[in-house]
Design a protein around this motif. Sequence first.
Motif, PDB file in Angstrom:
ATOM      1  N   ALA A 214      46.926  36.953  30.525  1.00 25.02           N
ATOM      2  CA  ALA A 214      46.618  36.114  29.198  1.00 25.02           C
ATOM      3  C   ALA A 214      45.621  34.879  29.620  1.00 25.02           C
ATOM      4  N   ASP A 215      45.887  34.381  30.950  1.00 24.09           N
ATOM      5  CA  ASP A 215      44.876  33.184  31.197  1.00 24.09           C
ATOM      6  C   ASP A 215      43.550  33.800  31.066  1.00 24.09           C
ATOM      7  N   ALA A 216      43.398  34.994  31.678  1.00 23.85           N
ATOM      8  CA  ALA A 216      41.963  35.567  31.671  1.00 23.85           C
ATOM      9  C   ALA A 216      41.413  35.835  30.237  1.00 23.85           C
ATOM     10  N   ILE A 217      42.207  36.208  29.310  1.00 24.31           N
ATOM     11  CA  ILE A 217      41.812  36.599  28.161  1.00 24.31           C
ATOM     12  C   ILE A 217      41.436  35.254  27.323  1.00 24.31           C
ATOM     13  N   VAL A 218      42.500  34.645  27.435  1.00 25.05           N
ATOM     14  CA  VAL A 218      42.146  33.184  26.637  1.00 25.05           C
ATOM     15  C   VAL A 218      40.948  32.165  27.063  1.00 25.05           C
ATOM     16  N   THR A 219      40.941  32.125  28.406  1.00 19.00           N
ATOM     17  CA  THR A 219      39.721  31.589  28.959  1.00 19.00           C
ATOM     18  C   THR A 219      38.408  32.271  28.911  1.00 19.00           C
ATOM     19  N   GLY A 220      38.256  33.735  28.759  1.00 17.87           N
ATOM     20  CA  GLY A 220      37.396  34.238  28.788  1.00 17.87           C
ATOM     21  C   GLY A 220      36.914  34.100  27.108  1.00 17.87           C
ATOM     22  N   ALA A 221      37.908  34.428  26.144  1.00 19.02           N
ATOM     23  CA  ALA A 221      37.466  34.056  24.667  1.00 19.02           C
ATOM     24  C   ALA A 221      37.171  32.700  24.442  1.00 19.02           C
ATOM     25  N   GLY A 222      37.739  31.593  24.820  1.00 15.07           N
ATOM     26  CA  GLY A 222      37.241  30.150  24.776  1.00 15.07           C
ATOM     27  C   GLY A 222      35.876  30.127  25.176  1.00 15.07           C
ATOM     28  N   MET A 223      35.501  30.475  26.416  1.00 17.29           N
ATOM     29  CA  MET A 223      34.136  30.338  26.940  1.00 17.29           C
ATOM     30  C   MET A 223      33.304  31.005  25.945  1.00 17.29           C
TER      31      MET A 223
END
Length: 144
Positions: free
Chosen positions: A83-92
């Motif tokens: 979830a960290d990877a998904i959220v940080t990727g989407a945020g970027m």
Amino acid sequence: MSPHHPTQRPEPRPWLFEEPSMPHYYGDTVRALMLAAAAVMLVGVPFYGTALRPELPVFVTAMLILVCLAAFTSPRNRAVLIADAIVTGAGMVIFEMWAHASYTSIPLSAFALRQAVALLFLFAFYFSGKTIRALVIEGQSEEE
């Protein structure tokens, strides 16, 4: 002196960073970067928001999600690491696209704040990916 001597105090645990419990675990770095992104969003929202009234609930919700994920990040919880990877990727992606879509019509300070958040998310995504890669490699070696 014994390790349980009453005058000896245990070493204090750091409140933000801990020693990694597995090789190539970068969850503590991801946590710090997500908290930094949430802080920049919180402080910067009046400066980079173009329509603050409709945008504010979205920013507050995003900040809460980031802080919750940061709090739950652990080497023992693979779902949160993903979830960290998904959220940080989407945020970027969201902040980078938002910065470049309106860079000619917003003040330079607003563009710089959007870019700063995008960069924090980019680095958090990188370290999330390194952690997930380590989990996958570790899982493959356990199966063999």
